[in-house]
Each structure stands twice: as C-alpha cells, then as structure tokens.
Design an enzyme around this catalytic site. Structure first.
Site, PDB file in Angstrom:
ATOM      1  CG  LEU A 108      -1.861  -1.216   1.440  1.00 60.37           C
ATOM      2  CD1 LEU A 108      -2.655  -0.702   2.576  1.00 60.37           C
ATOM      3  CD2 LEU A 108      -2.888  -1.040   0.187  1.00 60.37           C
ATOM      4  CG  ASP A 109       0.910   4.016  -3.242  1.00 65.60           C
ATOM      5  OD1 ASP A 109       1.378   3.012  -3.576  1.00 65.60           O
ATOM      6  OD2 ASP A 109      -0.045   4.746  -3.859  1.00 65.60           O
ATOM      7  CE  LYS A 110       6.558   7.967   4.359  1.00 65.16           C
ATOM      8  NZ  LYS A 110       7.789   8.726   4.361  1.00 65.16           N
ATOM      9  CB  THR A 112      -2.708   4.023   0.771  1.00 61.25           C
ATOM     10  OG1 THR A 112      -2.510   4.685  -0.540  1.00 61.25           O
ATOM     11  CG2 THR A 112      -4.061   3.320   0.437  1.00 61.25           C
ATOM     12  CG  HIS A 193       1.524   4.673  -7.589  1.00 60.46           C
ATOM     13  ND1 HIS A 193       1.741   4.626  -6.125  1.00 60.46           N
ATOM     14  CD2 HIS A 193       2.802   5.310  -7.750  1.00 60.46           C
ATOM     15  CE1 HIS A 193       2.644   4.945  -5.583  1.00 60.46           C
ATOM     16  NE2 HIS A 193       3.402   5.444  -6.783  1.00 60.46           N
TER      17      HIS A 193
END
Length: 245
Positions: A108-110, A112, A193
C-alpha cells in the site's frame, strides 16, 4: 515423519521469539529449558517441533511455523520489512511477531491506509499476489472531481493508464458525487499506484485512499490505524480456499 522436519532446539526457540541463538544458549546453560521432561544440555539438540514437549521456565512452547496478521496500515508508514529513511509496517509489530520474520503481502502506498496482510507464509503470499488468481481488492477513496456514471462505465471496460496499459475491468460504486466524490472501487490486479492512475486516466485525482478488503478478508473496523491482530482459523482457511493452497 521425515528426518528433514527435525530442527535445532535453538533455531526452534529463536523462531518462536524466545531470544537470539546466543540468548537461548544462555538459557540452556542455566538449565531453564526442558525437552520431553529432560533438562536440555545442548542448544544444538535436534527436536521435532510439532511433537516434542519443549518447556522454557516451565512454560510449554506451542510451536507454529506460520503467522498471519491483519494490520490497519496507517498513513506515513512503508509497506516494507526495512527502510533506512522511513518507518515500516514491520516496526509496528511486537517482537514476539517479528521473530517470525513476517512481510507485507503486496504494497500500500505510504499515504494509503487500510487492510494489509503480513505473514511469513511465502506460498500463500505468492498465490494471493499472482496475476492469474485475480484476487479482488476493494478500496474506499475520496476523489477530487465529480465522479459520474460515465466513469463507472469506463472502469467497467478497463481504462488506459499513462504507460499505455489497459486495466482489467473494475467495479466502481459511487457513494457521493460532487466536487469531492466518495467511491468504492474493486479491482482484480495490482499495478503500481493503480487506483490513483485509473482516476488520473479519467481526469480526476485521489486525495484519500483506504483498502477495505482483499479476497475474502475484510478489514476489522475495530482496529485503529496502526493496530493489528492475528487472523482467525476461519479467515486463514478462506484465504487458502481463495487461492487453492
């Protein structure tokens, strides 16, 4: 039972979080470890982890090979096992769990939030991430821009990302439409992403993103960001059923 299933006593106890090999050697020297009722005299003693009775300070060691943790990932933390510049999800865990060397299943993105599975079961992780399995992942997002039924139709067909890749069909549900919209989106792949890039493809921007589910696993809403718990036996079984492992 195959001979290869025997393991060194110090390796078994280190795996279970009872200390480093050096610390376990000290416990042996202090006569604090028993195997099948006998004081262990050698940290290199080979044992059957699942069958031998191992005790540390009179406490029975219940051996298990794998752990499965559900984390509500907070913003600002990396989905990684280590990083020299930022805090990682593994650093949120108690040492009793980090001894198992778990890793995040996917990323998961930073910025998110939401559901992240951590485990040391490499086979299950590989199957969950395999593009051939098409494991569904559902997200809640706040979008800058008015999300319309035209976007729903476009996502249903698959949209072309900035690198020319056409995504698999996604299921877009509009919760609230306006200058800032709220949506739920289910996708069946995990490109870099991807959710953000899908909305960019229709001229909109994700300003908040949270993963709600992965396959049959749904985020436990009692978990605050940064909190985690072990999966239930039923949840692990459902993941195995999803992936055929």
């Amino acid at each position: 039972m195959a001979e290869k299933e025997r393991q060194r006593l110090d390796k078994v106890l280190a795996h279970m979080g009872y200390g480093t090999r050096k610390e376990i050697k000290k416990l042996v020297k202090e006569r604090r470890i028993k195997v099948n009722g006998q004081i262990a005299k050698d940290p290199g003693l080979h044992v059957w982890p699942s069958h031998d009775r191992i005790e540390v300070d009179e406490e029975i060691v219940t051996y298990r090979e794998y752990i499965y943790l559900m984390l509500n990932k907070p913003q600002g933390v990396l989905s990684a096992t280590e990083d020299f510049h930022a805090k990682t999800v593994v650093e949120l865990l108690d040492p009793a769990y980090t001894a198992f060397q778990p890793f995040p299943v996917g990323r998961l993105d930073k910025d998110t939030e939401g559901l992240l599975l951590l485990t040391n079961d490499g086979k299950l992780a590989h199957q969950l991430l395999s593009p051939r399995k098409h494991v569904p992942k559902t997200y809640y997002a706040v979008i800058r821009g008015t999300v319309t039924e035209a976007d729903t139709a476009a996502f249903r067909e698959g949209v072309v990302l900035d690198d020319g890749y056409r995504t698999m069909p996604g299921e877009l549900k509009i919760l609230r439409s306006g200058p800032e919209s709220e949506i739920e989106l289910t996708i069946y792949e995990g490109k870099f992403h991807q959710v953000k890039r899908m909305f960019e493809a229709v001229g909109k921007k994700v300003i908040y993103l949270k993963r709600l589910s992965m396959g049959p696993l749904t985020l436990d809403e009692t978990l605050e960001p940064g909190e985690y718990r072990e999966l239930t036996d039923e949840e692990v079984a459902s993941l195995r059923e999803q992936t055929g492992t």
